[in-house]
Design a protein around this motif. Sequence first.
Motif, PDB file in Angstrom:
ATOM      1  N   LEU A  39     -12.290  -4.765 -15.371  1.00 51.17           N
ATOM      2  CA  LEU A  39     -12.904  -3.648 -14.669  1.00 51.17           C
ATOM      3  C   LEU A  39     -12.611  -2.362 -15.434  1.00 51.17           C
ATOM      4  CD1 LEU A  39     -11.727  -4.702 -11.114  1.00 51.17           C
ATOM      5  CD2 LEU A  39     -14.014  -5.004 -12.083  1.00 51.17           C
ATOM      6  N   LEU A  40     -13.305  -1.287 -15.071  1.00 56.22           N
ATOM      7  CA  LEU A  40     -13.127  -0.001 -15.737  1.00 56.22           C
ATOM      8  C   LEU A  40     -12.697   1.041 -14.715  1.00 56.22           C
ATOM      9  CD1 LEU A  40     -13.447   1.636 -18.354  1.00 56.22           C
ATOM     10  CD2 LEU A  40     -15.809   2.070 -17.661  1.00 56.22           C
ATOM     11  N   ALA A  41     -11.490   1.596 -14.884  1.00 58.66           N
ATOM     12  CA  ALA A  41     -10.993   2.658 -14.001  1.00 58.66           C
ATOM     13  C   ALA A  41     -11.507   3.993 -14.524  1.00 58.66           C
ATOM     14  CB  ALA A  41      -9.476   2.648 -13.956  1.00 58.66           C
ATOM     15  N   VAL A  42     -12.249   4.721 -13.671  1.00 62.19           N
ATOM     16  CA  VAL A  42     -12.863   5.981 -14.068  1.00 62.19           C
ATOM     17  C   VAL A  42     -12.264   7.113 -13.241  1.00 62.19           C
ATOM     18  CG1 VAL A  42     -15.032   7.252 -14.249  1.00 62.19           C
ATOM     19  CG2 VAL A  42     -14.990   4.782 -14.644  1.00 62.19           C
ATOM     20  N   ASP A  43     -11.678   8.095 -13.927  1.00 60.00           N
ATOM     21  CA  ASP A  43     -11.050   9.253 -13.286  1.00 60.00           C
ATOM     22  C   ASP A  43     -12.132  10.164 -12.706  1.00 60.00           C
ATOM     23  OD1 ASP A  43      -9.506  11.418 -12.546  1.00 60.00           O
ATOM     24  OD2 ASP A  43      -8.568  11.676 -14.508  1.00 60.00           O
ATOM     25  N   GLU A  44     -12.001  10.484 -11.425  1.00 63.92           N
ATOM     26  CA  GLU A  44     -12.975  11.332 -10.735  1.00 63.92           C
ATOM     27  C   GLU A  44     -12.595  12.810 -10.775  1.00 63.92           C
ATOM     28  OE1 GLU A  44     -15.986  10.489  -9.278  1.00 63.92           O
ATOM     29  OE2 GLU A  44     -15.613   8.652 -10.381  1.00 63.92           O
ATOM     30  N   ALA A  45     -11.723  13.205 -11.719  1.00 68.13           N
ATOM     31  CA  ALA A  45     -11.294  14.595 -11.833  1.00 68.13           C
ATOM     32  C   ALA A  45     -12.460  15.474 -12.272  1.00 68.13           C
ATOM     33  CB  ALA A  45     -10.161  14.708 -12.846  1.00 68.13           C
ATOM     34  N   PRO A  46     -12.438  16.767 -11.875  1.00 67.04           N
ATOM     35  CA  PRO A  46     -13.458  17.684 -12.364  1.00 67.04           C
ATOM     36  C   PRO A  46     -13.385  17.784 -13.897  1.00 67.04           C
ATOM     37  CG  PRO A  46     -12.002  18.765 -10.766  1.00 67.04           C
ATOM     38  CD  PRO A  46     -11.487  17.380 -10.989  1.00 67.04           C
ATOM     39  N   PRO A  47     -14.465  18.196 -14.546  1.00 68.22           N
ATOM     40  CA  PRO A  47     -14.500  18.224 -16.012  1.00 68.22           C
ATOM     41  C   PRO A  47     -13.407  19.083 -16.660  1.00 68.22           C
ATOM     42  CG  PRO A  47     -16.680  18.633 -15.092  1.00 68.22           C
ATOM     43  CD  PRO A  47     -15.719  18.571 -13.943  1.00 68.22           C
ATOM     44  N   HIS A  48     -12.939  20.124 -15.973  1.00 64.22           N
ATOM     45  CA  HIS A  48     -11.935  21.011 -16.568  1.00 64.22           C
ATOM     46  C   HIS A  48     -10.504  20.501 -16.393  1.00 64.22           C
ATOM     47  CE1 HIS A  48     -12.096  22.202 -12.338  1.00 64.22           C
ATOM     48  NE2 HIS A  48     -10.842  22.564 -12.484  1.00 64.22           N
ATOM     49  N   ALA A  49     -10.303  19.461 -15.599  1.00 68.25           N
ATOM     50  CA  ALA A  49      -8.957  18.944 -15.339  1.00 68.25           C
ATOM     51  C   ALA A  49      -8.471  18.126 -16.535  1.00 68.25           C
ATOM     52  CB  ALA A  49      -8.961  18.080 -14.084  1.00 68.25           C
ATOM     53  N   PRO A  50      -7.143  18.150 -16.773  1.00 68.07           N
ATOM     54  CA  PRO A  50      -6.616  17.321 -17.861  1.00 68.07           C
ATOM     55  C   PRO A  50      -6.809  15.846 -17.541  1.00 68.07           C
ATOM     56  CG  PRO A  50      -4.827  18.328 -16.606  1.00 68.07           C
ATOM     57  CD  PRO A  50      -6.115  18.882 -16.068  1.00 68.07           C
ATOM     58  N   ARG A  51      -7.162  15.074 -18.529  1.00 64.91           N
ATOM     59  CA  ARG A  51      -7.409  13.644 -18.329  1.00 64.91           C
ATOM     60  C   ARG A  51      -6.318  12.819 -18.984  1.00 64.91           C
ATOM     61  NH1 ARG A  51     -12.395  12.361 -15.842  1.00 64.91           N
ATOM     62  NH2 ARG A  51     -13.640  14.228 -15.770  1.00 64.91           N
ATOM     63  N   GLY A  52      -6.082  11.663 -18.419  1.00 66.03           N
ATOM     64  CA  GLY A  52      -5.141  10.730 -19.016  1.00 66.03           C
ATOM     65  C   GLY A  52      -3.695  10.955 -18.641  1.00 66.03           C
ATOM     66  N   ILE A  53      -3.409  11.955 -17.784  1.00 66.82           N
ATOM     67  CA  ILE A  53      -2.039  12.171 -17.335  1.00 66.82           C
ATOM     68  C   ILE A  53      -2.020  12.217 -15.819  1.00 66.82           C
ATOM     69  CG2 ILE A  53      -1.297  13.409 -19.405  1.00 66.82           C
ATOM     70  CD1 ILE A  53      -1.645  16.011 -17.794  1.00 66.82           C
ATOM     71  N   GLY A  54      -0.875  11.922 -15.234  1.00 70.89           N
ATOM     72  CA  GLY A  54      -0.745  11.976 -13.788  1.00 70.89           C
ATOM     73  C   GLY A  54      -0.619  10.593 -13.178  1.00 70.89           C
ATOM     74  N   VAL A  55      -0.680  10.583 -11.835  1.00 72.93           N
ATOM     75  CA  VAL A  55      -0.507   9.359 -11.056  1.00 72.93           C
ATOM     76  C   VAL A  55      -1.728   9.151 -10.168  1.00 72.93           C
ATOM     77  CG1 VAL A  55       0.923   8.262  -9.279  1.00 72.93           C
ATOM     78  CG2 VAL A  55       1.994   9.629 -11.066  1.00 72.93           C
ATOM     79  N   VAL A  56      -2.193   7.920 -10.073  1.00 72.81           N
ATOM     80  CA  VAL A  56      -3.351   7.592  -9.246  1.00 72.81           C
ATOM     81  C   VAL A  56      -2.957   7.726  -7.776  1.00 72.81           C
ATOM     82  CG1 VAL A  56      -5.007   5.788  -8.616  1.00 72.81           C
ATOM     83  CG2 VAL A  56      -4.261   6.033 -10.997  1.00 72.81           C
ATOM     84  N   THR A  57      -3.749   8.523  -7.021  1.00 69.78           N
ATOM     85  CA  THR A  57      -3.463   8.748  -5.598  1.00 69.78           C
ATOM     86  C   THR A  57      -4.468   8.063  -4.684  1.00 69.78           C
ATOM     87  OG1 THR A  57      -4.716  10.816  -5.631  1.00 69.78           O
ATOM     88  CG2 THR A  57      -2.329  10.959  -6.031  1.00 69.78           C
ATOM     89  N   ALA A  58      -5.622   7.680  -5.214  1.00 65.38           N
ATOM     90  CA  ALA A  58      -6.644   6.997  -4.400  1.00 65.38           C
ATOM     91  C   ALA A  58      -7.559   6.215  -5.331  1.00 65.38           C
ATOM     92  CB  ALA A  58      -7.445   8.007  -3.586  1.00 65.38           C
TER      93      ALA A  58
END
Length: 108
Positions: A39-58
């Motif tokens: 499967l492919l996990a896709v981050d739903e962050a806004p375009p200006h948010a840093p990607r690839g860091i942090g913890v999955v909350t939902a």
Amino acid sequence: MGGIGLLWSMGRREVLTVVPALVGLAVRAAQDVALDARLLAVDEAPPHAPRGIGVVTAQEPPPGCYVPPGSRIRIWVDTDPDDGEGNGGRGGSRVPTGPVTVTPAGSK
């Protein structure tokens, strides 16, 4: 982690995979777990948010659902750094607490 299921649809067999639990994992670890389940996990962050860091909350769909291999799993990520006190750096409660009584200056 990911299991495989079968779905009979219109007389043909379709292979399905189980959505793994990604909440609580670091983003890169969640993406690896999703890839292991095909499967492919896709981050739903806004375009200006840093990607690839942090913890999955939902995540959507939730863990345990059966989906076709190659499906996208939407993830939401908290990128707030840990504040060192073990509460994840979330800055306390964001729920309004109502008006606060303030003592006027000069009174005891």
